[in-house]
Design an enzyme around this catalytic site. Sequence first.
Site, PDB file in Angstrom:
ATOM      1  N   ARG A 129       0.774  -1.438  -0.181  1.00 27.80           N
ATOM      2  CA  ARG A 129      -0.049  -0.095  -0.036  1.00 27.80           C
ATOM      3  C   ARG A 129       0.738   1.417  -0.034  1.00 27.80           C
ATOM      4  O   ARG A 129       0.590   2.345   0.622  1.00 27.80           O
ATOM      5  CB  ARG A 129      -0.791   0.066   1.399  1.00 27.80           C
ATOM      6  CG  ARG A 129      -1.952  -1.082   1.074  1.00 27.80           C
ATOM      7  CD  ARG A 129      -3.297  -0.557   0.820  1.00 27.80           C
ATOM      8  NE  ARG A 129      -4.351  -1.630   0.894  1.00 27.80           N
ATOM      9  CZ  ARG A 129      -5.572  -1.420   1.430  1.00 27.80           C
ATOM     10  NH1 ARG A 129      -5.797  -0.173   2.086  1.00 27.80           N
ATOM     11  NH2 ARG A 129      -6.354  -2.353   1.597  1.00 27.80           N
TER      12      ARG A 129
ATOM     13  N   TYR B   3     -14.878 -11.510   1.171  1.00 27.12           N
ATOM     14  CA  TYR B   3     -15.843 -10.352   0.821  1.00 27.12           C
ATOM     15  C   TYR B   3     -17.235 -10.747   0.054  1.00 27.12           C
ATOM     16  O   TYR B   3     -18.265  -9.978   0.292  1.00 27.12           O
ATOM     17  CB  TYR B   3     -14.940  -9.145  -0.029  1.00 27.12           C
ATOM     18  CG  TYR B   3     -14.012  -8.579   0.908  1.00 27.12           C
ATOM     19  CD1 TYR B   3     -14.539  -7.480   1.700  1.00 27.12           C
ATOM     20  CD2 TYR B   3     -12.968  -9.135   0.745  1.00 27.12           C
ATOM     21  CE1 TYR B   3     -13.632  -6.875   2.479  1.00 27.12           C
ATOM     22  CE2 TYR B   3     -11.899  -8.239   1.578  1.00 27.12           C
ATOM     23  CZ  TYR B   3     -12.204  -7.160   2.417  1.00 27.12           C
ATOM     24  OH  TYR B   3     -11.374  -6.442   3.417  1.00 27.12           O
TER      25      TYR B   3
ATOM     26  N   ASP C  84      -7.073  -2.356  -6.681  1.00 26.27           N
ATOM     27  CA  ASP C  84      -7.649  -2.932  -5.733  1.00 26.27           C
ATOM     28  C   ASP C  84      -7.878  -4.499  -5.632  1.00 26.27           C
ATOM     29  O   ASP C  84      -8.128  -4.911  -6.907  1.00 26.27           O
ATOM     30  CB  ASP C  84      -8.773  -2.325  -4.935  1.00 26.27           C
ATOM     31  CG  ASP C  84      -8.874  -2.763  -3.406  1.00 26.27           C
ATOM     32  OD1 ASP C  84      -8.325  -2.033  -2.687  1.00 26.27           O
ATOM     33  OD2 ASP C  84      -9.912  -3.684  -3.142  1.00 26.27           O
TER      34      ASP C  84
ATOM     35  N   ARG D  32      -3.285   7.074   1.170  1.00 19.90           N
ATOM     36  CA  ARG D  32      -3.856   8.231   1.717  1.00 19.90           C
ATOM     37  C   ARG D  32      -2.759   8.965   2.808  1.00 19.90           C
ATOM     38  O   ARG D  32      -2.906  10.066   3.048  1.00 19.90           O
ATOM     39  CB  ARG D  32      -5.001   7.925   2.679  1.00 19.90           C
ATOM     40  CG  ARG D  32      -6.146   7.794   1.824  1.00 19.90           C
ATOM     41  CD  ARG D  32      -7.453   7.353   2.419  1.00 19.90           C
ATOM     42  NE  ARG D  32      -7.027   6.049   3.171  1.00 19.90           N
ATOM     43  CZ  ARG D  32      -8.041   5.312   3.750  1.00 19.90           C
ATOM     44  NH1 ARG D  32      -9.447   5.608   3.550  1.00 19.90           N
ATOM     45  NH2 ARG D  32      -7.585   4.229   3.875  1.00 19.90           N
TER      46      ARG D  32
ATOM     47  N   ARG E  83      -7.639  12.433  -4.521  1.00 17.75           N
ATOM     48  CA  ARG E  83      -8.949  11.827  -4.149  1.00 17.75           C
ATOM     49  C   ARG E  83      -9.887  13.009  -3.778  1.00 17.75           C
ATOM     50  O   ARG E  83     -10.962  12.550  -3.735  1.00 17.75           O
ATOM     51  CB  ARG E  83      -8.444  11.103  -2.844  1.00 17.75           C
ATOM     52  CG  ARG E  83      -7.909   9.630  -3.095  1.00 17.75           C
ATOM     53  CD  ARG E  83      -9.146   8.944  -3.728  1.00 17.75           C
ATOM     54  NE  ARG E  83      -9.951   8.014  -2.318  1.00 17.75           N
ATOM     55  CZ  ARG E  83     -11.089   8.387  -2.256  1.00 17.75           C
ATOM     56  NH1 ARG E  83     -11.769   9.214  -3.056  1.00 17.75           N
ATOM     57  NH2 ARG E  83     -11.560   7.973  -1.225  1.00 17.75           N
TER      58      ARG E  83
HETATM   59  O1  CP3 Z   1      -0.041  -1.369  -2.541  1.00 13.19           O
HETATM   60  C1  CP3 Z   1      -0.447  -0.441  -3.398  1.00 13.19           C
HETATM   61  O2  CP3 Z   1       0.232   0.748  -3.067  1.00 13.19           O
HETATM   62  C2  CP3 Z   1      -1.344  -0.916  -4.288  1.00 13.19           C
HETATM   63  C3  CP3 Z   1      -2.780  -0.376  -3.927  1.00 13.19           C
HETATM   64  C4  CP3 Z   1      -3.697  -1.528  -3.272  1.00 13.19           C
HETATM   65  C5  CP3 Z   1      -4.981  -0.978  -2.643  1.00 13.19           C
HETATM   66  N1  CP3 Z   1      -5.466  -2.095  -2.156  1.00 13.19           N
HETATM   67  C6  CP3 Z   1      -5.475   0.477  -2.871  1.00 13.19           C
HETATM   68  C7  CP3 Z   1      -6.338   0.816  -1.921  1.00 13.19           C
HETATM   69  C8  CP3 Z   1      -3.466  -2.591  -2.885  1.00 13.19           C
HETATM   70  C9  CP3 Z   1      -2.499  -3.715  -3.407  1.00 13.19           C
HETATM   71  C10 CP3 Z   1      -4.604  -3.125  -2.086  1.00 13.19           C
HETATM   72  C11 CP3 Z   1      -5.291  -4.573  -1.818  1.00 13.19           C
HETATM   73  C12 CP3 Z   1      -6.239  -4.789  -1.006  1.00 13.19           C
HETATM   74  N2  CP3 Z   1      -7.312  -4.191  -0.867  1.00 13.19           N
HETATM   75  C13 CP3 Z   1      -6.239  -5.703   0.094  1.00 13.19           C
HETATM   76  C14 CP3 Z   1      -5.467  -6.873   0.412  1.00 13.19           C
HETATM   77  C15 CP3 Z   1      -4.086  -6.280   1.140  1.00 13.19           C
HETATM   78  C16 CP3 Z   1      -4.360  -5.885   2.574  1.00 13.19           C
HETATM   79  O3  CP3 Z   1      -4.031  -4.519   2.914  1.00 13.19           O
HETATM   80  O4  CP3 Z   1      -4.729  -6.625   3.216  1.00 13.19           O
HETATM   81  C17 CP3 Z   1      -7.405  -5.642   0.658  1.00 13.19           C
HETATM   82  C18 CP3 Z   1      -8.070  -6.504   1.876  1.00 13.19           C
HETATM   83  C19 CP3 Z   1      -8.228  -4.827   0.136  1.00 13.19           C
HETATM   84  C20 CP3 Z   1      -9.505  -4.343   0.321  1.00 13.19           C
HETATM   85  C21 CP3 Z   1      -9.816  -2.998   0.442  1.00 13.19           C
HETATM   86  N3  CP3 Z   1      -9.495  -1.837  -0.248  1.00 13.19           N
HETATM   87  C22 CP3 Z   1     -10.111  -2.372   1.723  1.00 13.19           C
HETATM   88  C23 CP3 Z   1     -10.753  -3.251   2.976  1.00 13.19           C
HETATM   89  C24 CP3 Z   1     -10.102  -0.777   1.822  1.00 13.19           C
HETATM   90  C25 CP3 Z   1     -10.635   0.113   2.702  1.00 13.19           C
HETATM   91  C26 CP3 Z   1      -9.716   0.361   3.653  1.00 13.19           C
HETATM   92  C27 CP3 Z   1      -9.611   1.724   3.929  1.00 13.19           C
HETATM   93  O5  CP3 Z   1      -8.648   1.947   4.731  1.00 13.19           O
HETATM   94  O6  CP3 Z   1     -10.417   2.524   3.645  1.00 13.19           O
HETATM   95  C28 CP3 Z   1      -9.850  -0.710   0.410  1.00 13.19           C
HETATM   96  C29 CP3 Z   1      -9.576   0.838  -0.244  1.00 13.19           C
HETATM   97  C30 CP3 Z   1      -8.361   0.990  -0.651  1.00 13.19           C
HETATM   98  N4  CP3 Z   1      -7.541   0.289  -1.681  1.00 13.19           N
HETATM   99  C31 CP3 Z   1      -7.429   2.179  -0.388  1.00 13.19           C
HETATM  100  C32 CP3 Z   1      -6.401   2.082  -1.301  1.00 13.19           C
HETATM  101  C33 CP3 Z   1      -5.266   3.086  -1.415  1.00 13.19           C
HETATM  102  C34 CP3 Z   1      -8.069   3.574   0.374  1.00 13.19           C
HETATM  103  C35 CP3 Z   1      -9.070   4.023  -0.338  1.00 13.19           C
HETATM  104  C36 CP3 Z   1      -9.017   5.329  -0.238  1.00 13.19           C
HETATM  105  O7  CP3 Z   1      -8.344   6.141  -0.970  1.00 13.19           O
HETATM  106  O8  CP3 Z   1     -10.329   6.018   0.132  1.00 13.19           O
END
Ligand code: CP3
Length: 343
Positions: free
Chosen positions: A23, A150, A72, A27, A36
Amino acid sequence: MNSRFLEACYGEETDAVPIWLMRQAGRYMAEYRELRQHHGILDIIKTPELAKEVTLQPINAFDLDAGIIFADILPPLEAMGLDLEFVSGVGPVIHNPVRTVEDAEQLQVPDPQDGLGFTIKAVEITAKELAKRDIPLIGFSGAPFTLAYYAIEGQASQNKLGVKAAMHAEPELWDILMNKLATLQGNYLKAQAEAGAQVLQVFDSWAGILSPYDYREYVKPYTQKVVKIAKQADVPVIHFGTTTSAMLPEMKDAGGDIIGVDWRIDIDKAADILGDDVIIQGNLDPAVLLAPWEEIEKQTKYILDKMRDRPGYIFNLGHGIHRSTPPEQVRKLATFVHEYTKK
Ligand code: CP3
Protein backbone atom coordinates in the site's frame (compact mmCIF):
# COMPACT_ATOMS: atom_id res chain seq x y z
CA MET A 1 16.59 -4.39 -16.44
CA ASN A 2 19.14 -3.71 -13.74
CA SER A 3 17.05 -4.18 -10.58
CA ARG A 4 18.01 -5.45 -7.15
CA PHE A 5 14.35 -6.23 -6.46
CA LEU A 6 14.20 -8.56 -9.48
CA GLU A 7 17.54 -10.11 -8.55
CA ALA A 8 16.21 -10.80 -5.06
CA CYS A 9 13.03 -12.33 -6.49
CA TYR A 10 15.18 -14.75 -8.46
CA GLY A 11 17.29 -15.56 -5.38
CA GLU A 12 20.40 -13.80 -6.68
CA GLU A 13 22.93 -11.76 -4.70
CA THR A 14 22.08 -8.06 -4.58
CA ASP A 15 24.19 -4.95 -3.96
CA ALA A 16 21.82 -4.01 -1.12
CA VAL A 17 18.53 -5.29 0.29
CA PRO A 18 15.59 -4.12 -1.88
CA ILE A 19 12.58 -2.43 -0.32
CA TRP A 20 9.02 -1.66 -1.33
CA LEU A 21 5.99 -1.22 0.94
CA MET A 22 2.56 -2.75 0.70
CA ARG A 23 0.00 0.00 0.00
CA GLN A 24 2.89 2.35 -0.73
CA ALA A 25 0.51 4.49 -2.80
CA GLY A 26 -2.30 5.89 -0.71
CA ARG A 27 -3.72 8.24 1.84
CA TYR A 28 -0.58 8.85 3.91
CA MET A 29 0.71 10.84 0.89
CA ALA A 30 -0.53 14.41 0.35
CA GLU A 31 -0.29 13.92 -3.44
CA TYR A 32 -2.76 11.02 -3.20
CA ARG A 33 -5.18 12.86 -0.90
CA GLU A 34 -5.15 15.80 -3.31
CA LEU A 35 -6.12 13.56 -6.25
CA ARG A 36 -8.82 11.87 -4.12
CA GLN A 37 -10.48 15.27 -3.64
CA HIS A 38 -11.48 15.05 -7.30
CA HIS A 39 -11.82 11.30 -7.93
CA GLY A 40 -13.28 8.28 -6.15
CA ILE A 41 -11.00 5.30 -5.63
CA LEU A 42 -12.78 3.26 -8.32
CA ASP A 43 -12.48 6.21 -10.75
CA ILE A 44 -8.73 6.25 -10.22
CA ILE A 45 -8.49 2.49 -10.65
CA LYS A 46 -10.57 2.57 -13.84
CA THR A 47 -8.66 5.43 -15.48
CA PRO A 48 -5.28 4.04 -16.54
CA GLU A 49 -3.57 7.46 -16.67
CA LEU A 50 -4.67 8.20 -13.08
CA ALA A 51 -3.72 4.73 -11.86
CA LYS A 52 -0.30 5.28 -13.41
CA GLU A 53 0.04 8.69 -11.76
CA VAL A 54 -0.77 7.28 -8.31
CA THR A 55 1.51 4.27 -8.81
CA LEU A 56 4.38 6.67 -9.54
CA GLN A 57 3.75 8.97 -6.54
CA PRO A 58 5.73 6.93 -3.99
CA ILE A 59 8.38 6.08 -6.61
CA ASN A 60 8.94 9.79 -7.27
CA ALA A 61 9.06 10.60 -3.57
CA PHE A 62 11.13 7.76 -2.08
CA ASP A 63 14.03 5.46 -2.99
CA LEU A 64 11.84 2.36 -3.46
CA ASP A 65 12.89 -0.61 -5.59
CA ALA A 66 9.53 -1.60 -7.08
CA GLY A 67 6.19 -0.10 -7.99
CA ILE A 68 2.88 -1.87 -7.38
CA ILE A 69 0.10 -1.09 -9.80
CA PHE A 70 -2.58 1.07 -8.24
CA ALA A 71 -5.68 -1.09 -8.14
CA ASP A 72 -7.55 -3.06 -5.51
CA ILE A 73 -8.25 -6.74 -4.93
CA LEU A 74 -12.03 -6.24 -5.21
CA PRO A 75 -12.84 -4.98 -8.76
CA PRO A 76 -12.71 -8.58 -10.05
CA LEU A 77 -15.82 -9.23 -7.94
CA GLU A 78 -17.54 -6.45 -9.86
CA ALA A 79 -16.39 -8.01 -13.13
CA MET A 80 -18.07 -11.24 -11.99
CA GLY A 81 -21.38 -9.48 -11.51
CA LEU A 82 -21.30 -8.33 -7.87
CA ASP A 83 -22.21 -4.79 -6.91
CA LEU A 84 -19.13 -3.23 -5.26
CA GLU A 85 -19.00 0.14 -3.52
CA PHE A 86 -16.30 1.76 -1.38
CA VAL A 87 -18.30 3.42 1.37
CA SER A 88 -16.54 6.22 3.17
CA GLY A 89 -15.93 5.28 6.81
CA VAL A 90 -17.04 1.67 6.25
CA GLY A 91 -14.76 0.27 3.54
CA PRO A 92 -15.75 -1.97 0.67
CA VAL A 93 -19.36 -3.21 0.55
CA ILE A 94 -20.88 -5.85 -1.75
CA HIS A 95 -24.57 -5.02 -2.04
CA ASN A 96 -25.59 -8.42 -3.46
CA PRO A 97 -23.43 -10.97 -1.62
CA VAL A 98 -23.28 -14.63 -2.63
CA ARG A 99 -25.60 -16.65 -0.38
CA THR A 100 -26.93 -19.54 -2.46
CA VAL A 101 -25.74 -22.06 -5.03
CA GLU A 102 -27.76 -20.13 -7.62
CA ASP A 103 -25.92 -16.91 -6.72
CA ALA A 104 -22.61 -18.69 -7.27
CA GLU A 105 -23.80 -20.24 -10.52
CA GLN A 106 -24.72 -16.82 -11.88
CA LEU A 107 -21.26 -15.36 -11.37
CA GLN A 108 -19.38 -14.74 -14.58
CA VAL A 109 -15.74 -15.50 -15.29
CA PRO A 110 -14.92 -12.84 -17.88
CA ASP A 111 -11.76 -12.60 -19.91
CA PRO A 112 -9.59 -10.20 -17.83
CA GLN A 113 -9.26 -7.94 -20.90
CA ASP A 114 -13.03 -7.46 -20.85
CA GLY A 115 -13.83 -7.18 -17.16
CA LEU A 116 -10.54 -5.69 -15.93
CA GLY A 117 -9.09 -4.14 -19.07
CA PHE A 118 -8.52 -0.83 -17.26
CA THR A 119 -5.97 -2.38 -14.90
CA ILE A 120 -4.30 -4.36 -17.69
CA LYS A 121 -3.94 -1.08 -19.62
CA ALA A 122 -2.66 0.70 -16.49
CA VAL A 123 -0.04 -2.03 -16.05
CA GLU A 124 1.04 -1.63 -19.65
CA ILE A 125 1.61 2.14 -19.55
CA THR A 126 3.02 2.17 -16.01
CA ALA A 127 5.51 -0.65 -16.62
CA LYS A 128 6.73 1.20 -19.70
CA GLU A 129 7.33 4.37 -17.70
CA LEU A 130 9.01 2.55 -14.79
CA ALA A 131 11.27 0.59 -17.14
CA LYS A 132 12.93 3.87 -18.11
CA ARG A 133 14.02 4.12 -14.48
CA ASP A 134 14.99 0.45 -14.14
CA ILE A 135 12.15 -0.09 -11.67
CA PRO A 136 9.99 -3.20 -12.02
CA LEU A 137 6.22 -3.19 -11.61
CA ILE A 138 4.33 -5.63 -9.41
CA GLY A 139 0.90 -6.78 -10.58
CA PHE A 140 -1.43 -8.33 -8.02
CA SER A 141 -4.69 -10.02 -7.19
CA GLY A 142 -6.52 -11.26 -4.14
CA ALA A 143 -6.42 -14.98 -3.37
CA PRO A 144 -9.70 -16.91 -3.76
CA PHE A 145 -10.32 -17.15 0.00
CA THR A 146 -9.93 -13.43 0.71
CA LEU A 147 -12.22 -12.62 -2.22
CA ALA A 148 -14.74 -15.28 -1.16
CA TYR A 149 -14.73 -13.64 2.25
CA TYR A 150 -15.90 -10.32 0.77
CA ALA A 151 -18.23 -12.01 -1.76
CA ILE A 152 -20.06 -13.94 0.99
CA GLU A 153 -19.89 -11.62 4.01
CA GLY A 154 -20.59 -8.51 1.90
CA GLN A 155 -18.30 -6.39 4.06
CA ALA A 156 -15.73 -6.71 6.85
CA SER A 157 -17.46 -8.76 9.53
CA GLN A 158 -16.89 -9.29 13.23
CA ASN A 159 -17.11 -13.05 13.54
CA LYS A 160 -16.52 -14.22 9.95
CA LEU A 161 -19.09 -16.97 10.47
CA GLY A 162 -20.74 -16.54 7.08
CA VAL A 163 -17.71 -17.45 5.02
CA LYS A 164 -16.88 -20.37 7.32
CA ALA A 165 -20.45 -21.64 7.26
CA ALA A 166 -20.36 -21.66 3.46
CA MET A 167 -17.00 -23.42 3.50
CA HIS A 168 -18.10 -26.11 5.96
CA ALA A 169 -21.75 -26.64 5.11
CA GLU A 170 -22.28 -25.60 1.47
CA PRO A 171 -19.75 -27.66 -0.47
CA GLU A 172 -21.40 -27.01 -3.81
CA LEU A 173 -21.59 -23.25 -3.35
CA TRP A 174 -18.02 -23.23 -2.07
CA ASP A 175 -16.57 -25.20 -4.95
CA ILE A 176 -18.37 -23.22 -7.63
CA LEU A 177 -17.39 -19.89 -6.09
CA MET A 178 -13.77 -20.79 -5.30
CA ASN A 179 -13.22 -22.37 -8.71
CA LYS A 180 -14.55 -19.33 -10.53
CA LEU A 181 -12.44 -17.03 -8.36
CA ALA A 182 -9.33 -19.14 -8.92
CA THR A 183 -9.79 -19.16 -12.69
CA LEU A 184 -10.40 -15.42 -12.92
CA GLN A 185 -7.57 -14.47 -10.54
CA GLY A 186 -5.11 -16.78 -12.28
CA ASN A 187 -6.01 -15.38 -15.71
CA TYR A 188 -5.97 -11.82 -14.36
CA LEU A 189 -2.47 -12.23 -12.92
CA LYS A 190 -1.22 -13.82 -16.10
CA ALA A 191 -2.69 -10.96 -18.16
CA GLN A 192 -0.92 -8.41 -15.93
CA ALA A 193 2.40 -10.19 -16.48
CA GLU A 194 1.78 -10.29 -20.23
CA ALA A 195 1.09 -6.54 -20.10
CA GLY A 196 4.49 -5.90 -18.52
CA ALA A 197 4.36 -6.63 -14.77
CA GLN A 198 7.68 -8.32 -13.93
CA VAL A 199 6.47 -9.81 -10.62
CA LEU A 200 3.03 -10.80 -9.30
CA GLN A 201 1.71 -10.80 -5.74
CA VAL A 202 -1.24 -12.80 -4.42
CA PHE A 203 -2.84 -11.21 -1.33
CA ASP A 204 -4.53 -13.66 1.04
CA SER A 205 -5.08 -11.08 3.75
CA TRP A 206 -7.83 -13.04 5.50
CA ALA A 207 -6.30 -16.53 5.38
CA GLY A 208 -5.16 -16.12 9.00
CA ILE A 209 -8.72 -16.46 10.31
CA LEU A 210 -8.58 -20.16 9.32
CA SER A 211 -7.23 -23.18 11.12
CA PRO A 212 -4.40 -24.89 9.23
CA TYR A 213 -6.82 -27.79 8.75
CA ASP A 214 -9.43 -25.62 7.02
CA TYR A 215 -6.76 -23.88 4.97
CA ARG A 216 -5.42 -27.22 3.75
CA GLU A 217 -8.82 -28.76 3.03
CA TYR A 218 -10.87 -25.89 1.68
CA VAL A 219 -8.53 -23.17 0.46
CA LYS A 220 -5.11 -24.41 -0.60
CA PRO A 221 -6.22 -26.29 -3.75
CA TYR A 222 -7.78 -23.12 -5.15
CA THR A 223 -4.76 -20.94 -4.37
CA GLN A 224 -2.62 -23.61 -6.01
CA LYS A 225 -4.73 -23.24 -9.11
CA VAL A 226 -4.25 -19.45 -9.14
CA VAL A 227 -0.47 -19.73 -8.83
CA LYS A 228 -0.32 -22.46 -11.45
CA ILE A 229 -2.17 -20.35 -14.02
CA ALA A 230 -0.20 -17.20 -13.13
CA LYS A 231 3.11 -19.07 -13.47
CA GLN A 232 2.32 -19.77 -17.12
CA ALA A 233 3.58 -16.21 -17.61
CA ASP A 234 6.93 -17.31 -16.16
CA VAL A 235 7.45 -14.47 -13.66
CA PRO A 236 8.11 -14.70 -9.90
CA VAL A 237 5.02 -14.89 -7.70
CA ILE A 238 4.87 -13.49 -4.16
CA HIS A 239 2.33 -15.19 -1.88
CA PHE A 240 1.33 -13.03 1.07
CA GLY A 241 -0.95 -13.58 4.04
CA THR A 242 -1.43 -12.11 7.51
CA THR A 243 -1.71 -13.93 10.84
CA THR A 244 -0.43 -16.94 8.94
CA SER A 245 2.64 -17.72 11.07
CA ALA A 246 1.13 -21.07 12.06
CA MET A 247 0.61 -22.13 8.46
CA LEU A 248 3.67 -20.92 6.60
CA PRO A 249 4.44 -24.45 5.33
CA GLU A 250 0.89 -24.68 3.96
CA MET A 251 1.22 -21.34 2.22
CA LYS A 252 4.53 -22.36 0.75
CA ASP A 253 2.94 -25.56 -0.48
CA ALA A 254 0.09 -23.55 -2.04
CA GLY A 255 2.67 -21.85 -4.21
CA GLY A 256 4.84 -18.81 -4.70
CA ASP A 257 8.54 -18.16 -5.20
CA ILE A 258 8.46 -15.57 -2.45
CA ILE A 259 6.48 -15.82 0.78
CA GLY A 260 5.30 -12.64 2.51
CA VAL A 261 5.35 -12.74 6.31
CA ASP A 262 3.70 -10.39 8.76
CA TRP A 263 5.24 -9.20 12.08
CA ARG A 264 3.73 -11.81 14.40
CA ILE A 265 6.77 -14.07 14.02
CA ASP A 266 10.53 -13.38 14.24
CA ILE A 267 11.87 -13.27 10.71
CA ASP A 268 14.64 -15.83 11.38
CA LYS A 269 12.06 -18.25 12.77
CA ALA A 270 9.93 -17.77 9.63
CA ALA A 271 13.06 -18.38 7.53
CA ASP A 272 13.81 -21.60 9.43
CA ILE A 273 10.27 -22.85 8.91
CA LEU A 274 10.17 -21.90 5.23
CA GLY A 275 13.60 -23.27 4.31
CA ASP A 276 16.16 -22.12 1.78
CA ASP A 277 14.17 -22.75 -1.37
CA VAL A 278 11.89 -19.71 -1.11
CA ILE A 279 12.58 -16.01 -0.87
CA ILE A 280 11.15 -14.08 2.08
CA GLN A 281 9.53 -10.67 2.09
CA GLY A 282 8.26 -8.43 4.85
CA ASN A 283 8.11 -8.48 8.64
CA LEU A 284 8.20 -4.90 9.96
CA ASP A 285 5.03 -4.02 11.88
CA PRO A 286 3.49 -1.06 9.97
CA ALA A 287 2.70 0.56 13.34
CA VAL A 288 6.44 0.99 13.94
CA LEU A 289 6.48 3.64 11.19
CA LEU A 290 4.47 5.87 13.54
CA ALA A 291 7.25 5.71 16.16
CA PRO A 292 10.25 8.05 16.55
CA TRP A 293 12.99 7.37 13.98
CA GLU A 294 15.29 5.74 16.57
CA GLU A 295 12.71 3.01 17.18
CA ILE A 296 12.18 2.47 13.45
CA GLU A 297 15.92 2.17 12.92
CA LYS A 298 16.33 -0.27 15.83
CA GLN A 299 13.58 -2.60 14.61
CA THR A 300 14.69 -2.36 10.98
CA LYS A 301 18.25 -3.31 11.97
CA TYR A 302 16.89 -6.21 14.04
CA ILE A 303 15.26 -7.64 10.92
CA LEU A 304 18.11 -6.85 8.52
CA ASP A 305 20.74 -8.34 10.85
CA LYS A 306 18.82 -11.60 11.03
CA MET A 307 18.53 -11.78 7.23
CA ARG A 308 22.05 -10.57 6.45
CA ASP A 309 23.42 -13.82 5.07
CA ARG A 310 20.31 -14.93 3.26
CA PRO A 311 20.25 -14.12 -0.47
CA GLY A 312 16.99 -12.83 -1.78
CA TYR A 313 15.45 -11.15 1.26
CA ILE A 314 13.04 -8.33 0.33
CA PHE A 315 12.36 -5.70 2.96
CA ASN A 316 8.70 -4.75 3.40
CA LEU A 317 6.11 -4.19 6.08
CA GLY A 318 4.14 -7.11 7.47
CA HIS A 319 0.93 -5.57 6.10
CA GLY A 320 -0.19 -2.34 4.42
CA ILE A 321 1.15 1.01 5.52
CA HIS A 322 -1.13 2.97 7.90
CA ARG A 323 -2.74 6.14 6.60
CA SER A 324 -1.27 8.17 9.50
CA THR A 325 2.33 7.27 8.59
CA PRO A 326 4.56 10.35 8.23
CA PRO A 327 5.96 10.28 4.66
CA GLU A 328 9.29 11.51 6.02
CA GLN A 329 9.71 8.20 7.89
CA VAL A 330 9.16 6.26 4.65
CA ARG A 331 11.81 8.35 2.94
CA LYS A 332 14.28 7.71 5.76
CA LEU A 333 13.45 4.01 5.93
CA ALA A 334 14.07 3.38 2.21
CA THR A 335 17.40 5.18 2.33
CA PHE A 336 18.40 3.44 5.55
CA VAL A 337 17.66 -0.08 4.29
CA HIS A 338 19.92 0.50 1.27
CA GLU A 339 22.75 2.18 3.17
CA TYR A 340 22.79 -0.29 6.05
CA THR A 341 22.94 -3.33 3.75
CA LYS A 342 25.21 -1.93 1.01
CA LYS A 343 27.89 -4.49 0.09
O1 CP3 B 1 -0.06 -1.33 -2.47
C1 CP3 B 1 -0.43 -0.44 -3.24
O2 CP3 B 1 0.03 0.72 -3.21
C2 CP3 B 1 -1.42 -0.79 -4.34
C3 CP3 B 1 -2.77 -0.53 -4.05
C4 CP3 B 1 -3.64 -1.45 -3.21
C5 CP3 B 1 -4.88 -0.99 -2.72
N1 CP3 B 1 -5.52 -2.03 -2.15
C6 CP3 B 1 -5.38 0.39 -2.85
C7 CP3 B 1 -6.39 0.87 -1.90
C8 CP3 B 1 -3.54 -2.79 -2.87
C9 CP3 B 1 -2.39 -3.76 -3.09
C10 CP3 B 1 -4.73 -3.16 -2.20
C11 CP3 B 1 -5.03 -4.52 -1.73
C12 CP3 B 1 -6.20 -4.75 -0.88
N2 CP3 B 1 -7.42 -4.15 -0.91
C13 CP3 B 1 -6.25 -5.76 0.10
C14 CP3 B 1 -5.15 -6.74 0.39
C15 CP3 B 1 -4.08 -6.14 1.19
C16 CP3 B 1 -4.44 -5.77 2.59
O3 CP3 B 1 -4.23 -4.60 2.92
O4 CP3 B 1 -4.88 -6.65 3.33
C17 CP3 B 1 -7.52 -5.72 0.71
C18 CP3 B 1 -8.03 -6.59 1.83
C19 CP3 B 1 -8.26 -4.70 0.04
C20 CP3 B 1 -9.67 -4.32 0.28
C21 CP3 B 1 -9.80 -2.91 0.62
N3 CP3 B 1 -9.57 -1.85 -0.25
C22 CP3 B 1 -10.21 -2.36 1.87
C23 CP3 B 1 -10.55 -3.18 3.09
C24 CP3 B 1 -10.23 -0.97 1.70
C25 CP3 B 1 -10.71 0.06 2.67
C26 CP3 B 1 -9.67 0.31 3.70
C27 CP3 B 1 -9.56 1.76 4.01
O5 CP3 B 1 -8.56 2.06 4.65
O6 CP3 B 1 -10.43 2.56 3.62
C28 CP3 B 1 -9.78 -0.67 0.40
C29 CP3 B 1 -9.63 0.67 -0.18
C30 CP3 B 1 -8.27 1.02 -0.71
N4 CP3 B 1 -7.57 0.24 -1.58
C31 CP3 B 1 -7.54 2.21 -0.46
C32 CP3 B 1 -6.36 2.12 -1.21
C33 CP3 B 1 -5.27 3.14 -1.32
C34 CP3 B 1 -8.01 3.38 0.39
C35 CP3 B 1 -9.11 4.00 -0.37
C36 CP3 B 1 -9.21 5.49 -0.39
O7 CP3 B 1 -8.41 6.17 -1.06
O8 CP3 B 1 -10.16 5.98 0.20
